[in-house]
Design a protein around this motif. Structure first.
Motif, PDB file in Angstrom:
ATOM      1  N   TRP B  62     107.597  74.302  22.783  1.00 18.45           N
ATOM      2  CA  TRP B  62     108.201  73.855  21.523  1.00 18.45           C
ATOM      3  C   TRP B  62     109.690  74.196  21.455  1.00 18.45           C
ATOM      4  O   TRP B  62     110.486  73.430  20.917  1.00 18.45           O
ATOM      5  CB  TRP B  62     107.453  74.432  20.319  1.00 18.45           C
ATOM      6  CG  TRP B  62     106.262  73.582  19.991  1.00 18.45           C
ATOM      7  CD1 TRP B  62     104.947  73.889  20.198  1.00 18.45           C
ATOM      8  CD2 TRP B  62     106.290  72.252  19.477  1.00 18.45           C
ATOM      9  NE1 TRP B  62     104.147  72.833  19.827  1.00 18.45           N
ATOM     10  CE2 TRP B  62     104.941  71.818  19.382  1.00 18.45           C
ATOM     11  CE3 TRP B  62     107.292  71.372  19.093  1.00 18.45           C
ATOM     12  CZ2 TRP B  62     104.593  70.558  18.903  1.00 18.45           C
ATOM     13  CZ3 TRP B  62     106.952  70.123  18.616  1.00 18.45           C
ATOM     14  CH2 TRP B  62     105.620  69.719  18.530  1.00 18.45           C
ATOM     15  N   GLU B 115     108.971  64.307  25.615  1.00 11.78           N
ATOM     16  CA  GLU B 115     107.760  65.130  25.742  1.00 11.78           C
ATOM     17  C   GLU B 115     106.893  64.649  26.905  1.00 11.78           C
ATOM     18  O   GLU B 115     106.223  65.452  27.557  1.00 11.78           O
ATOM     19  CB  GLU B 115     106.965  65.105  24.443  1.00 11.78           C
ATOM     20  CG  GLU B 115     107.637  65.924  23.350  1.00 11.78           C
ATOM     21  CD  GLU B 115     106.950  65.813  22.002  1.00 11.78           C
ATOM     22  OE1 GLU B 115     105.836  65.256  21.948  1.00 11.78           O
ATOM     23  OE2 GLU B 115     107.533  66.271  21.011  1.00 11.78           O
ATOM     24  N   ASN B 141     101.061  67.746  18.818  1.00 10.68           N
ATOM     25  CA  ASN B 141     102.397  67.408  19.321  1.00 10.68           C
ATOM     26  C   ASN B 141     103.036  66.307  18.478  1.00 10.68           C
ATOM     27  O   ASN B 141     104.219  66.363  18.151  1.00 10.68           O
ATOM     28  CB  ASN B 141     102.295  66.946  20.776  1.00 10.68           C
ATOM     29  CG  ASN B 141     102.918  67.944  21.710  1.00 10.68           C
ATOM     30  OD1 ASN B 141     102.624  69.136  21.606  1.00 10.68           O
ATOM     31  ND2 ASN B 141     103.786  67.502  22.598  1.00 10.68           N
ATOM     32  N   GLY B 144     103.928  67.750  15.012  1.00 10.31           N
ATOM     33  CA  GLY B 144     105.110  68.612  15.133  1.00 10.31           C
ATOM     34  C   GLY B 144     106.371  67.800  15.352  1.00 10.31           C
ATOM     35  O   GLY B 144     107.430  68.079  14.768  1.00 10.31           O
ATOM     36  N   SER B 145     106.258  66.748  16.162  1.00 12.45           N
ATOM     37  CA  SER B 145     107.432  65.917  16.475  1.00 12.45           C
ATOM     38  C   SER B 145     107.930  65.189  15.235  1.00 12.45           C
ATOM     39  O   SER B 145     109.130  65.047  15.024  1.00 12.45           O
ATOM     40  CB  SER B 145     107.094  64.897  17.565  1.00 12.45           C
ATOM     41  OG  SER B 145     106.635  65.567  18.709  1.00 12.45           O
ATOM     42  N   LEU B 181     108.105  74.889  13.393  1.00 13.41           N
ATOM     43  CA  LEU B 181     107.974  75.559  14.698  1.00 13.41           C
ATOM     44  C   LEU B 181     106.783  76.515  14.687  1.00 13.41           C
ATOM     45  O   LEU B 181     105.980  76.541  15.635  1.00 13.41           O
ATOM     46  CB  LEU B 181     109.280  76.309  15.011  1.00 13.41           C
ATOM     47  CG  LEU B 181     109.334  77.010  16.356  1.00 13.41           C
ATOM     48  CD1 LEU B 181     109.347  75.995  17.487  1.00 13.41           C
ATOM     49  CD2 LEU B 181     110.557  77.900  16.458  1.00 13.41           C
ATOM     50  N   ALA B 184     103.456  74.483  14.453  1.00  9.25           N
ATOM     51  CA  ALA B 184     103.201  73.741  15.697  1.00  9.25           C
ATOM     52  C   ALA B 184     102.831  74.700  16.821  1.00  9.25           C
ATOM     53  O   ALA B 184     101.892  74.436  17.591  1.00  9.25           O
ATOM     54  CB  ALA B 184     104.437  72.928  16.077  1.00  9.25           C
ATOM     55  N   THR B 185     103.540  75.807  16.937  1.00  6.72           N
ATOM     56  CA  THR B 185     103.265  76.767  18.009  1.00  6.72           C
ATOM     57  C   THR B 185     101.890  77.400  17.823  1.00  6.72           C
ATOM     58  O   THR B 185     101.110  77.522  18.781  1.00  6.72           O
ATOM     59  CB  THR B 185     104.356  77.870  18.029  1.00  6.72           C
ATOM     60  OG1 THR B 185     105.621  77.243  18.063  1.00  6.72           O
ATOM     61  CG2 THR B 185     104.202  78.774  19.220  1.00  6.72           C
ATOM     62  N   SER B 188      99.180  74.785  18.579  1.00  7.74           N
ATOM     63  CA  SER B 188      99.118  74.510  20.022  1.00  7.74           C
ATOM     64  C   SER B 188      98.496  75.692  20.760  1.00  7.74           C
ATOM     65  O   SER B 188      97.633  75.511  21.630  1.00  7.74           O
ATOM     66  CB  SER B 188     100.521  74.243  20.582  1.00  7.74           C
ATOM     67  OG  SER B 188     101.100  73.143  19.932  1.00  7.74           O
TER      68      SER B 188
END
Lengths: 280, 228
Positions: B62, B115, B141, B144-145, B181, B184-185, B188
């Protein structure tokens, strides 16, 4: 004397107020009377003059950058078919004037209208009427000439079938498939002019439009200006030297440090009409 | 009818941005190379410990997307500034949200393409195995994007008027990106670890909420920040 009293009372009733001080009713009456009078005066003036509304109307238009006033209380009307030159020294506010009228900049103080549409409150409608040719051509260098115009047509919300004709008119048909990156300054200027023509504007705002043009290019610019004026539109043309546009200009205004320079010879003496039947 | 015209304008901006990017090439290559380089540097910094690499994989990925993406956002407005084309763009008779929408979609496609290159590199480099399958990981993903690109596009437009835009954009963007961030982290990481606590879904939902908030706020505020 009672003109407006009934209207004031109606307004009070509409507002649902049971009782109101006589002074407030009197103030409302005066306000309604004054408003009606203004409307009647405007109607009467338009009927007497029988003149179409101005294409560009500016009322004390001003713009400030930080603490510096680039434009100071510019009041101006441009009539349909009129081509107005704007001259002045460097930094006199010529380009700022065009950018404020084009809606690229918001005025700090004052108002402006294009075909009756307010510059700030109806900006999108104003943009439908104007065509702005700035110093820089504002093109996408990695796209071809045709692609730049396809993009412009889609953004204008118009069909793309006029692109070939416009490229022919500005003399760039031979370079339609070439990327703009390889164009000379004059060719880029012609393509910017083609984009302007494509939008079919009714008011042209041209910032030093003759720069980088050869004599044929200058004639082309003049033809475009004249076509818009003949169709009932108008143009504001910023120039360093008014001789450049003398073939097309109807009048010239001058800016000095952001303010309109008023030529004493142009100021009409105040006259008062004498009512008929009374001694002058 | 007006909406159809506006959607045509959005598509025109997407087409114009991607066509310009495809022809210049240098931009995407540089951004992708930076993303891969960041992953390699993380790999070197963490050493040969496979467990440590796997634990850090989501965060490293990320961060690589984030740093490389910032370059992409700056480039998106650089295209307009190079030929002084931003002013003509703003003077088309179109509502300003169409410009934001066009830039957003173009940037999102750019970041997703990025990505496609750096995610496989991260999988190989950090020896990642997705315990909960790849489909949920792809979904996270995407979510988050969207949030990242919405904020990035918005702040890039704000910074585009500044002479110090390359420095200004990360300064404005990174603090605002912390919630995206983090969510998403965490989502993931949880998915890569096989979602043992069943909390990936909660993080993904939080991410979706951030996406909606950032998108709506950016659409509403864009008209004001792009104004001169």
């Amino acid at each position: 004397m009672d003109f407006g009293r009934a209207q004031a009372k109606s307004l009070v009733n509409i507002a649902g107020v049971k009782s109101l001080p006589a002074r407030a009713v009197e103030e409302a009456r005066l306000y309604v009377s004054a408003s009606l009078l203004r409307i009647l005066q405007t109607c009467a003036t338009n009927r007497v003059n029988n003149a179409p509304p101005p294409t560009v109307k500016l009322d004390r238009l001003s713009r400030r950058f930080g603490t510096r006033w680039a434009l100071r209380a510019v009041t101006l009307e441009v009539q349909p078919g009129e081509i107005v030159g704007v001259i002045g020294h460097n930094g006199s506010g010529k380009s700022t004037l065009l950018r404020v009228i084009s809606t690229a900049l918001r005025p700090s103080v004052g108002d402006g209208w294009i075909y009756g549409h307010h510059l700030v409150r109806e900006a999108v409608t104003v943009r439908r009427h104007i065509g702005f040719l700035a110093h820089a051509p504002g093109l996408y260098e990695d796209l071809t000439a045709t692609e730049n115009l396809i993009f412009a047509a889609r953004m204008f919300g118009i069909a793309e079938d006029g692109i070939e004709g416009v490229l022919e008119r500005v003399g760039l048909a031979h370079a339609r498939a070439e990327r703009v990156r390889g164009f000379s300054a004059g060719m880029q200027r012609r393509l910017a002019l083609a984009r302007l023509i494509l939008g079919a504007p009714r008011v042209l705002l041209l910032d030093e439009p003759y720069n980088n043009f050869d004599p044929q290019g200058i004639e082309l610019v003049n033809d475009v200006i004249q076509d818009v004026a003949n169709a009932g539109g108008s143009a504001l043309v910023v120039l360093h030297d008014q001789r450049q546009g003398e073939r097309v200009l109807d009048r010239v205004i001058e800016l000095n440090r952001g303010a309109l320079v008023v030529n004493p010879a142009d100021v009409q003496p105040l006259t008062f009409a004498t009512p008929s039947g009374l001694p002058a | 009818m007006a909406f159809a015209h506006d959607m045509r304008r959005v598509r025109a901006i997407v087409w114009k941005d991607l066509a310009s990017e495809r022809r210049s090439k240098a931009g995407f290559n540089a951004v992708a190379f930076l993303g891969v380089l960041i992953l390699l540097l993380f790999g070197f910094a963490l050493g040969p410990d496979t467990e440590a690499l796997r634990d850090a994989a989501a965060g490293a990925l990320w961060l690589a997307i984030l740093f490389a993406g910032v370059l992409a956002f700056n480039r998106s407005y650089q295209l307009e500034l190079d030929g002084a084309a931003l002013e003509p763009l703003l003077l088309y008779p179109a509502p300003r949200w169409t410009i934001f929408a066009g830039k957003f979609v173009a940037n999102l496609l750019f970041v997703l393409l990025l990505e496609l290159i750096i995610v496989p590199v991260a999988i190989v480099l950090f020896q990642v195995k997705s315990g909960a399958g790849w489909l949920p990981a792809i979904g996270v993903n995407l979510l988050g994007s969207v949030g990242f690109v919405a904020l990035g596009t918005f702040y890039a437009s704000m910074a585009s008027r500044s002479r110090a835009r390359e420095v200004l954009l990360p300064l404005l963007l990174f603090p605002m990106l912390v919630p995206v961030l983090l969510a998403a982290t965490e989502a993931s990481s949880s998915l890569l670890a096989g979602n043992p606590m069943r909390d990936a879904g909660a993080w993904a939902q939080l991410l979706a909420v951030f996406d909606v908030i950032f998108l709506v706020a950016s659409f509403l505020a864009f008209d004001h920040v792009i104004e001169v």
